[in-house]
Design a protein around this motif. Sequence first.
Motif, PDB file in Angstrom:
ATOM      1  N   GLU A  62      15.567   4.923  -7.462  1.00 59.07           N
ATOM      2  CA  GLU A  62      16.385   6.055  -7.882  1.00 59.07           C
ATOM      3  C   GLU A  62      17.865   5.832  -7.609  1.00 59.07           C
ATOM      4  O   GLU A  62      18.676   6.746  -7.780  1.00 59.07           O
ATOM      5  N   CYS A  63      18.218   4.645  -7.151  1.00 56.58           N
ATOM      6  CA  CYS A  63      19.626   4.264  -7.028  1.00 56.58           C
ATOM      7  C   CYS A  63      19.721   2.769  -7.319  1.00 56.58           C
ATOM      8  O   CYS A  63      18.719   2.045  -7.244  1.00 56.58           O
ATOM      9  N   ASP A  64      20.907   2.324  -7.664  1.00 56.41           N
ATOM     10  CA  ASP A  64      21.118   0.908  -7.960  1.00 56.41           C
ATOM     11  C   ASP A  64      21.440   0.105  -6.706  1.00 56.41           C
ATOM     12  O   ASP A  64      21.015  -1.043  -6.565  1.00 56.41           O
ATOM     13  N   LEU A  65      22.187   0.723  -5.794  1.00 59.93           N
ATOM     14  CA  LEU A  65      22.568   0.094  -4.535  1.00 59.93           C
ATOM     15  C   LEU A  65      22.627   1.160  -3.459  1.00 59.93           C
ATOM     16  O   LEU A  65      22.794   2.353  -3.752  1.00 59.93           O
ATOM     17  N   ALA A  66      22.502   0.730  -2.217  1.00 58.62           N
ATOM     18  CA  ALA A  66      22.621   1.664  -1.098  1.00 58.62           C
ATOM     19  C   ALA A  66      23.365   1.001   0.047  1.00 58.62           C
ATOM     20  O   ALA A  66      23.243  -0.202   0.280  1.00 58.62           O
TER      21      ALA A  66
END
Length: 308
Positions: A140-144
């Motif tokens: 649900e995200c590309d990077l964290a």
Amino acid sequence: MISHEVRSFLAVADSGSLSAASDKLFVAASAISRQIQRLEQQMGVPLFTRHARGMQLTEAGEIFAHHVRKNLLDMEFALAEIKGLKAVRRTLMRIACTDGLAFSLLPRLIAGFRAVNPGVLFDVTVAGTQGVAALVRNGECDLALQFSLHAEPGVEVAGSWPAPVLLVMHERHPLAQAAGITLADLSPYPLALPQQNTTVRQLFDLACHMSGYLTEPVLTCDNFSTLFHFLRHTPLAVTICSAFTLPEEAEREGLRLRSVGIEQLSQRTLQLQRPSGRPRSAAVQHFTDYLLTQLPALAASLHPRGQA
């Protein structure tokens, strides 16, 4: 490109009830219920546990939700390629981070990247450690970016840098120039601490327990901005964070970052994380490369000063 049954399933999985899914999709709750029943009949297993407070995914439902979301992300990536958006043009990047990194570091990095790549848009979600890890695992995200105590399952770590817990105080604080600060030295001063669901607080509490020091903060908050501004207006106050949390603000605001020579306070890293085994757009890869250039240089410049 997604069936009504699957759309209804995801809406209930995300919202936890038929009524909430109905409001989201503008479809009658009874119709959503029938569509989910058809899915369950096709699979031969229940996807939800029904109870008075709503609907909760079963183990089979969790598996199905994970694969549906993964397939949707793969479909989005394929469509982006077909439309010629794989180049670093006008595209949206989803970033997740924990609160301390949202305070200053991430906005600074995004601004620097967009100065050269103005077509890239960012959507930032701030969550706790477990929430960020779940966003990465679910794609649900590309990077964290988050501070972490250990490797998270299902998460690829693209980069990792030491992020020890430091004390933060005014430069005129009695402890600012003291040699060899101990936790017991903090007793006379008001403590402002993050809440106990944060890694920085967990390590600080562990170090206090091992040292036999009983903490009694005058302020606890899960938003670092609140702690920061309380510190600015309370000359004798002390808070805790990583040097990454205040890459520029400490010097500008006349603050001093001090270390305490306790092993427990060094057991944390700043991690750049991404979903494992997922395709990445050119924009995501470009931003990853930018972070892998900026963060090591920032780490080298921050920690010698912060731990002095």
